[in-house]
Design a protein around this motif. Structure first.
Motif, PDB file in Angstrom:
ATOM      1  N   SER A 100       3.850   7.656  11.347  1.00 35.42           N
ATOM      2  CA  SER A 100       3.275   6.582  10.508  1.00 35.42           C
ATOM      3  C   SER A 100       2.244   7.201   9.494  1.00 35.42           C
ATOM      4  O   SER A 100       2.046   8.322   9.549  1.00 35.42           O
ATOM      5  CB  SER A 100       2.393   5.683  11.628  1.00 35.42           C
ATOM      6  N   LEU A 101       1.601   6.375   8.541  1.00 37.17           N
ATOM      7  CA  LEU A 101       0.988   6.785   7.525  1.00 37.17           C
ATOM      8  C   LEU A 101      -0.534   6.162   7.835  1.00 37.17           C
ATOM      9  O   LEU A 101      -0.377   4.824   7.893  1.00 37.17           O
ATOM     10  CB  LEU A 101       1.367   6.586   6.267  1.00 37.17           C
ATOM     11  N   GLU A 102      -1.778   6.912   7.479  1.00 38.69           N
ATOM     12  CA  GLU A 102      -2.884   6.289   7.493  1.00 38.69           C
ATOM     13  C   GLU A 102      -3.865   6.764   6.360  1.00 38.69           C
ATOM     14  O   GLU A 102      -3.540   8.079   6.122  1.00 38.69           O
ATOM     15  CB  GLU A 102      -3.688   6.786   8.760  1.00 38.69           C
ATOM     16  N   ALA A 103      -4.337   5.979   5.884  1.00 42.51           N
ATOM     17  CA  ALA A 103      -5.580   6.442   4.520  1.00 42.51           C
ATOM     18  C   ALA A 103      -6.762   7.097   5.110  1.00 42.51           C
ATOM     19  O   ALA A 103      -7.461   6.412   5.834  1.00 42.51           O
ATOM     20  CB  ALA A 103      -5.802   5.103   3.805  1.00 42.51           C
ATOM     21  N   VAL A 104      -6.744   8.173   4.869  1.00 40.73           N
ATOM     22  CA  VAL A 104      -8.059   9.261   5.119  1.00 40.73           C
ATOM     23  C   VAL A 104      -9.155   8.819   4.431  1.00 40.73           C
ATOM     24  O   VAL A 104     -10.427   8.662   4.931  1.00 40.73           O
ATOM     25  CB  VAL A 104      -7.601  10.391   5.325  1.00 40.73           C
ATOM     26  N   THR A 105      -8.929   8.645   2.996  1.00 40.73           N
ATOM     27  CA  THR A 105     -10.032   8.169   2.231  1.00 40.73           C
ATOM     28  C   THR A 105      -9.381   6.935   1.480  1.00 40.73           C
ATOM     29  O   THR A 105      -8.267   6.610   1.721  1.00 40.73           O
ATOM     30  CB  THR A 105     -10.200   9.186   1.016  1.00 40.73           C
ATOM     31  N   MET A 106     -10.099   6.201   0.550  1.00 45.19           N
ATOM     32  CA  MET A 106      -9.588   5.198  -0.386  1.00 45.19           C
ATOM     33  C   MET A 106      -8.453   5.952  -1.047  1.00 45.19           C
ATOM     34  O   MET A 106      -8.606   7.078  -1.723  1.00 45.19           O
ATOM     35  CB  MET A 106     -10.743   4.815  -1.335  1.00 45.19           C
ATOM     36  N   CYS A 107      -7.174   5.129  -1.054  1.00 43.18           N
ATOM     37  CA  CYS A 107      -6.166   5.805  -1.774  1.00 43.18           C
ATOM     38  C   CYS A 107      -5.666   4.950  -2.789  1.00 43.18           C
ATOM     39  O   CYS A 107      -5.740   3.511  -2.736  1.00 43.18           O
ATOM     40  CB  CYS A 107      -4.895   6.157  -0.863  1.00 43.18           C
ATOM     41  N   GLU A 108      -5.139   5.369  -3.874  1.00 48.60           N
ATOM     42  CA  GLU A 108      -4.287   4.333  -5.045  1.00 48.60           C
ATOM     43  C   GLU A 108      -3.025   5.263  -5.022  1.00 48.60           C
ATOM     44  O   GLU A 108      -2.738   6.283  -5.001  1.00 48.60           O
ATOM     45  CB  GLU A 108      -4.966   4.394  -6.176  1.00 48.60           C
ATOM     46  N   VAL A 109      -1.915   4.233  -4.801  1.00 52.25           N
ATOM     47  CA  VAL A 109      -0.449   5.003  -4.855  1.00 52.25           C
ATOM     48  C   VAL A 109       0.308   3.855  -5.691  1.00 52.25           C
ATOM     49  O   VAL A 109       0.043   2.699  -5.687  1.00 52.25           O
ATOM     50  CB  VAL A 109       0.031   5.039  -3.389  1.00 52.25           C
ATOM     51  N   SER A 110       1.567   4.553  -6.004  1.00 59.42           N
ATOM     52  CA  SER A 110       2.700   3.703  -6.501  1.00 59.42           C
ATOM     53  C   SER A 110       3.551   3.554  -5.320  1.00 59.42           C
ATOM     54  O   SER A 110       4.103   4.587  -4.809  1.00 59.42           O
ATOM     55  CB  SER A 110       3.432   4.423  -7.555  1.00 59.42           C
ATOM     56  N   VAL A 111       4.069   2.292  -4.777  1.00 55.00           N
ATOM     57  CA  VAL A 111       4.841   2.174  -3.990  1.00 55.00           C
ATOM     58  C   VAL A 111       6.217   1.982  -4.497  1.00 55.00           C
ATOM     59  O   VAL A 111       6.622   0.932  -5.350  1.00 55.00           O
ATOM     60  CB  VAL A 111       4.460   1.188  -3.056  1.00 55.00           C
ATOM     61  N   LEU A 112       7.055   2.742  -4.236  1.00 56.36           N
ATOM     62  CA  LEU A 112       8.331   3.070  -4.796  1.00 56.36           C
ATOM     63  C   LEU A 112       9.549   2.120  -4.051  1.00 56.36           C
ATOM     64  O   LEU A 112       9.427   1.928  -3.047  1.00 56.36           O
ATOM     65  CB  LEU A 112       8.911   4.455  -5.084  1.00 56.36           C
ATOM     66  N   ASN A 113      10.515   1.906  -4.901  1.00 57.99           N
ATOM     67  CA  ASN A 113      11.843   1.112  -4.639  1.00 57.99           C
ATOM     68  C   ASN A 113      12.574   1.859  -3.713  1.00 57.99           C
ATOM     69  O   ASN A 113      13.235   2.796  -4.681  1.00 57.99           O
ATOM     70  CB  ASN A 113      12.390   0.049  -5.468  1.00 57.99           C
ATOM     71  N   PRO A 114      12.667   1.912  -2.643  1.00 54.65           N
ATOM     72  CA  PRO A 114      13.573   2.933  -1.775  1.00 54.65           C
ATOM     73  C   PRO A 114      15.304   2.818  -2.341  1.00 54.65           C
ATOM     74  O   PRO A 114      15.779   3.807  -2.498  1.00 54.65           O
ATOM     75  CB  PRO A 114      13.559   2.728  -0.452  1.00 54.65           C
ATOM     76  N   ASN A 115      15.412   1.554  -2.544  1.00 53.99           N
ATOM     77  CA  ASN A 115      16.907   1.499  -3.118  1.00 53.99           C
ATOM     78  C   ASN A 115      17.272   2.217  -4.624  1.00 53.99           C
ATOM     79  O   ASN A 115      18.223   2.779  -4.764  1.00 53.99           O
ATOM     80  CB  ASN A 115      17.168  -0.166  -3.209  1.00 53.99           C
ATOM     81  N   THR A 116      16.424   2.090  -5.342  1.00 51.60           N
ATOM     82  CA  THR A 116      16.299   2.574  -6.770  1.00 51.60           C
ATOM     83  C   THR A 116      16.173   4.079  -6.253  1.00 51.60           C
ATOM     84  O   THR A 116      17.180   4.897  -7.075  1.00 51.60           O
ATOM     85  CB  THR A 116      15.061   2.266  -7.509  1.00 51.60           C
TER      86      THR A 116
END
Length: 240
Positions: A100-116
């Motif tokens: 699983s994934l947890e934000a240790v600090t405030m995070c900004e991400v691009s959530v990508l499309n896995p199908n693409t």
């Protein structure tokens, strides 16, 4: 909704330039980032819980922890992701993974499309090869983390995690956490971590204040963390 022509945020382009895919054809970059969305997670947020709940992300800023959790709630960290890192690529290829994934600090991400992403990998051999190399290197990194948790002392594991979790501020390097969270992070118990923190505090490596741990002497802390079995070089942590 057709997002082929959606503008790509500058933060996403900057993160891509730091990633292992920075040298890829800009057409691949644009296809992936145009078909993504920017999401911000506050510190402590569980981004995804593993198995079929996964998020393929490109990290813009902040720090994300990948972990596996046993049936009785014990946790083991498998890796950290910071700016320019991707998360959940193995899960994308196997439609799920145990971590699983947890934000240790405030995070900004691009959530990508896995199908693409999967479609591009099927049609672009160079992309598929680079991802394969990245996954192999990530496997070695995960094994090294597991070796640390199996064979290294609590003092070594704690020192390493404090360095990797530290965030530069105007007042120095700061880790915002408490003893219980740290114990979960390194697969130990609160009482043992409390004794290890007191030792580091007594010698001047850190300074504690409630949920804040200030790293006063990074070099000293690294000396505790660096004597692991593999002799891996720890990442440099700067205070500015």
């Amino acid at each position: 909704m057709n997002r082929d022509c959606a503008p790509i945020p500058p933060a996403a382009l900057q993160a891509w330039s730091k990633s292992f895919l920075a040298g890829q054809d800009p057409e691949i970059r644009d296809a992936l980032l145009s078909d993504s969305r920017v999401v911000t997670y506050s510190a402590g947020t569980v981004i995804c819980r593993g198995n079929s709940d996964y998020r393929v992300t490109l990290v813009h800023k902040g720090r994300i922890r990948a972990k596996v959790t046993s049936w009785d709630g014990r946790e083991v960290t498998t890796r950290y992701a910071t700016a320019g890192h991707f998360t959940a690529l193995p899960a994308m290829l196997t439609d799920g993974a145990p971590s699983s994934l947890e934000a240790v600090t405030m995070c900004e991400v691009s959530v990508l499309n896995p199908n693409t992403f999967r479609r591009l990998m099927r049609t672009r051999a160079e992309l598929a090869y680079q991802v394969a190399v990245y996954l192999a290197e990530s496997t070695y990194e995960t094994v090294a983390y597991l070796e640390d948790n199996l064979f290294n002392s609590v003092q070594q594991r704690l020192s390493r995690h404090l360095l990797e979790m530290a965030t530069p501020t105007v007042n120095g390097l700061l880790v915002q956490t408490d003893q219980t969270d740290l114990a979960h992070t390194i697969g130990s118990v609160r009482e043992v971590v409390a004794r290890a923190l007191k030792k580091l505090d007594d010698i001047g490596a850190i300074r504690r204040y409630r949920r804040q741990i200030w790293i006063e002497d990074p070099a000293l802390l690294r000396s505790f963390a660096s004597t692991d079995l593999r002799g891996r070089r720890l990442p440099e942590v700067r205070d500015s």
